[in-house]
Design a protein around this motif. Sequence first.
Motif: not given
Lengths: 301, 306
Positions: A140-142, B278-282
Amino acid sequence: MSHDTLARPAKTRQPDGSPATRSPRRRRHWTRRANPVAGLGAFVWLVIVLIPIYAMLSASLTGADKALTGNPLKPPTDPTLDHYNTVLNSGFGHLLSNTAIVAVSVVGIVLALCIPLAYVAVRTRDRWSNAAFRLFLLGVAIPAQAVVVPLYLLIAKLDLYDTLLAVILPTAAFAMPVSVLVLVGTLRDVSEDLYEAMALDGASPLRVLFQLTIPLAKGGISTVVIFSALQAWNGFLFPLIFTQSDGPRVLTLGLFNYVSQFGVNIPAVLASVVLSGIPIFAVYLVARRALVGGLMGVGGK
Amino acid sequence: MTVTVEKTPAAAQKEQAHRTGRRAGRTGRPHAVWALPGVLFFTFFAVVPMALALYLSFTSWDGLGDPRPVGLDNWRKLLDDPRMTQSLWLTVVLTVASWAFQTVVALLLGVWAAGRQRNRAILSAVFFVPFLLSSTAIAILFYALLDPNFGIIQKDTLGSQSGAFLAIVFVGGWQFIPFHTLIYQGGARQIPEVLYQAAAIDGAGRYRQFFSITLPQLRHTITTSTVLMVVGSLTYFETVLILTKGGPGTDTAILPYLMYEAGFKTYDFGYASAIASFLVIAATGLSLVLVRLTGFGAMRSTREGM
């Protein structure tokens, strides 16, 4: 526009014996009493919403010769539809039909894949379906933005670069997590007794799905349709990166291109923005209740 | 203030039946295989790319030849890059500012619109109109209206850092407040009227009622709306690309924009993938927090006990 725009919950009122000189409903709920401060606030927001829309409409009707001198807040002295003609003659119909193809395909894929998924997630409790559900929960947040580089590689390897499928497939995939959540939320509310009654009658899971689950999940399904259609309609990044030529160009990207194509002719650019809003505005007028009701339900309680 | 609802005998009985029913047999239950097409599709177009992004972050790749492994180079660069630090900070500030703006306006409008007078229905319909335009269309509209020669404000708003930043926050709000207003309107409609009646009898005024009843009762709605806002704040990419192109200078280059530039402007796909990872991890961390907060993970009907 009438009351029914916003479905009112019935039954919440209790009868009271007050005399019928004033409508007894009037005083019942606190929100129904006039609140001048809130009313003023709502009016201010109305102005904030309307000024840009008005400025856009008025500017799009202004002749090109006056465009750079006039203030968009002034009504056009001699309105012209020239800019609309220009836009319509620049392949606007093609952009619109591409977008429609993308939206319909995305909604179709999302429904075909998510309904069985949510059904399984709610009806079976084994390890695998639970794991599948959690996969989507995390999804959902990806943000789609995070994976455009590898998707670009994947699309190129699949030989889909610069086709509508290159837009459709990833858009559908990224509309799935929210859709699964909404559907699971709806299906959980279907009473277990109904399932048991059908199971006792010897109904197969497929029959249960089509005769019980889907009809009872209409609310959730329409929310999913609206959500995924809006995502397809709004999509910008995937078309920007996965397509290039005129053939598979969609509306959002077309608008973006008009900005450079028309250059300083801002009224023409604004006419294209107005035209892009008309189809969905028409849908809104026809399906207002479903649209508003579906989105309103997202909040839950 | 919380209201605990006692489980009725009927509900308890139902739960009992539910439990035995699960055991009684698998007839009528679908096979998990039904979920497979969806899982495979999502895996291929979303999960695999995420893993691929992580792999590419350890390579150098210009988009043409084959990716060449370079170890931790991109990640080291990421940590040292002042633009990355600025961009991360900017993303956080933009998200918080947008959240504050949108939540306050949407909450107030939503509660107001939950009333049932005729003019509210009409106004609510007008309020919804911005949401019908795509982000791209809205960004282009405001780009035109903020043009220093043509626009409403005859000043170079987008040319200054604070102007550009405020413009992005405002445009995002203009677009998404209608949607969140609707969510709050739905939430406010579900607050039992008895609570207000009781409060009125106790002599609580309108504002007291708002802070003591409406706000606490809307806490789940606030959570849901916040989740959607935080996740959605990354879709400001279009707005940034069209309104400011990350400028002036790099003052509005949020993370997705920085990644886009690294990848599709300078063709440094390895570095772009490091930013993407980094975006995916965050986002994964964020999503774990959200699952906790919202209770999405609990396999329970939200209507249970009603």
